[in-house]
Design a protein around this motif. Structure first.
Motif, mmCIF file in Angstrom:
data_model
loop_
_atom_site.group_PDB
_atom_site.id
_atom_site.type_symbol
_atom_site.label_atom_id
_atom_site.label_comp_id
_atom_site.label_asym_id
_atom_site.label_seq_id
_atom_site.Cartn_x
_atom_site.Cartn_y
_atom_site.Cartn_z
ATOM 1 N N UNK A 21 18.940 80.453 21.491
ATOM 2 C CA UNK A 21 18.522 81.682 22.030
ATOM 3 C C UNK A 21 17.607 81.568 23.507
ATOM 4 N N UNK A 22 17.813 82.502 24.376
ATOM 5 C CA UNK A 22 17.374 82.391 25.597
ATOM 6 C C UNK A 22 16.392 83.491 25.887
ATOM 7 N N UNK A 23 15.162 83.340 26.386
ATOM 8 C CA UNK A 23 14.355 84.420 26.735
ATOM 9 C C UNK A 23 13.753 84.268 28.131
ATOM 10 N N UNK A 24 13.513 85.570 28.821
ATOM 11 C CA UNK A 24 13.080 85.509 29.995
ATOM 12 C C UNK A 24 13.841 85.478 31.278
ATOM 13 N N UNK A 25 15.387 85.583 31.005
ATOM 14 C CA UNK A 25 16.220 85.731 32.013
ATOM 15 C C UNK A 25 15.920 87.129 32.556
ATOM 16 N N UNK A 26 16.260 87.062 33.924
ATOM 17 C CA UNK A 26 15.987 88.508 34.642
ATOM 18 C C UNK A 26 17.353 89.285 34.649
ATOM 19 N N UNK A 27 18.440 88.502 34.481
ATOM 20 C CA UNK A 27 19.977 89.226 34.368
ATOM 21 C C UNK A 27 20.742 88.464 33.427
ATOM 22 N N UNK A 28 22.011 89.039 33.765
ATOM 23 C CA UNK A 28 22.946 88.318 32.977
ATOM 24 C C UNK A 28 23.750 87.301 33.960
ATOM 25 N N UNK A 29 23.500 86.892 35.061
ATOM 26 C CA UNK A 29 24.177 86.204 36.002
ATOM 27 C C UNK A 29 24.041 84.574 35.419
ATOM 28 N N UNK A 30 24.641 84.077 34.372
ATOM 29 C CA UNK A 30 24.416 82.815 34.151
ATOM 30 C C UNK A 30 25.536 82.490 33.184
ATOM 31 N N UNK A 31 25.412 81.150 32.794
ATOM 32 C CA UNK A 31 26.085 80.739 31.747
ATOM 33 C C UNK A 31 25.429 80.086 30.853
ATOM 34 N N UNK A 32 25.893 80.066 29.540
ATOM 35 C CA UNK A 32 25.211 79.090 28.463
ATOM 36 C C UNK A 32 25.942 78.160 27.740
ATOM 37 N N UNK A 74 22.276 67.422 20.392
ATOM 38 C CA UNK A 74 22.832 68.974 20.868
ATOM 39 C C UNK A 74 21.915 69.854 21.537
ATOM 40 N N UNK A 75 22.170 69.871 23.075
ATOM 41 C CA UNK A 75 21.252 70.676 23.832
ATOM 42 C C UNK A 75 21.991 71.847 24.315
ATOM 43 N N UNK A 76 21.211 73.036 24.585
ATOM 44 C CA UNK A 76 21.610 73.946 24.996
ATOM 45 C C UNK A 76 21.275 74.140 26.542
ATOM 46 N N UNK A 77 21.948 74.575 27.279
ATOM 47 C CA UNK A 77 21.693 74.837 28.802
ATOM 48 C C UNK A 77 21.981 76.196 29.117
ATOM 49 N N UNK A 78 20.978 76.790 29.874
ATOM 50 C CA UNK A 78 21.103 78.152 30.461
ATOM 51 C C UNK A 78 21.416 77.810 32.077
ATOM 52 N N UNK A 79 22.755 77.943 32.524
ATOM 53 C CA UNK A 79 23.018 77.399 33.803
ATOM 54 C C UNK A 79 22.903 78.546 34.778
ATOM 55 N N UNK A 80 22.125 78.461 35.864
ATOM 56 C CA UNK A 80 22.031 79.337 36.990
ATOM 57 C C UNK A 80 22.546 79.025 38.411
#
Length: 124
Positions: free
Chosen positions: A23-34, A94-100
Motif C-alpha cells: 500500500x502506498x500513500x502520499x503520491x500526488x498523481x498516478x504517474x508511477x509504477x509499483x 520481498x520489497x515493494x517499490x513505487x517507481x517514479x
C-alpha cells in the motif's frame, strides 16, 4: 510524504500459495509504477513483477510469469502479488517499490520509494 508498506509474508511450504500486499500513500498523481523485488542475503535485489499504475500494464520476470500474478485495488492504492506454487528458492525478503520518473517497469528502480520489506520463507 510518500509511504510504502508491505504485508503478507510468512512461512509456507513448497507448492503453497501466498499473497503479498503493498500500500502506498502520499503520491500526488498516478504517474508511477509499483513493483515487487526480492533479495536474499549476499545477493542483489532482483525484479519479480511490476504494474504501471496508469493503465495497469503488468510485467513479470521469466521465473515467475506462469505462477505469480499482480492485481490492484486503486481505491486503496494497494498492489497485490499472488504467489502460487512457490519453491524454496524463492525464500527472500520481498520489497515493494513505487517507481517514479520514467523508469516505470524497466526492471530498475533508481528513483523509487521503498517499503521495509516482508519476509517470505518457503520450506521444502
Amino acid at each position: 510524504q510518500v509511504q510504502v508498506v508491505e504485508s503478507g509474508g510468512g512461512l509456507v511450504q513448497a507448492g503453497d500459495s501466498l499473497k503479498l500486499s503493498c500500500t502506498v500513500s502520499g503520491m500526488a498523481n498516478d504517474d508511477f509504477a509499483m513493483a515487487w523485488f526480492r533479495q536474499v542475503p549476499g545477493k542483489r535485489r532482483t525484479s519479480v513483477a511490476c504494474m504501471r499504475w496508469t493503465g495497469g500494464s503488468t510485467y513479470y520476470s521469466d521465473s515467475v510469469k506462469d505462477r505469480f500474478s499482480l492485481s490492484r485495488d486503486k481505491d486503496r492504492s494497494t498492489l497485490y502479488l499472488q504467489m502460487n506454487k512457490v519453491t524454496s528458492e524463492e525464500t527472500a525478503m520481498y520489497y515493494c517499490a513505487v517507481i517514479v520518473g520514467e523508469e516505470y517497469c524497466s526492471g530498475s528502480a533508481e528513483n523509487a520509494y521503498w517499503g521495509p520489506g516482508t519476509q517470505v520463507t518457503v520450506s521444502s
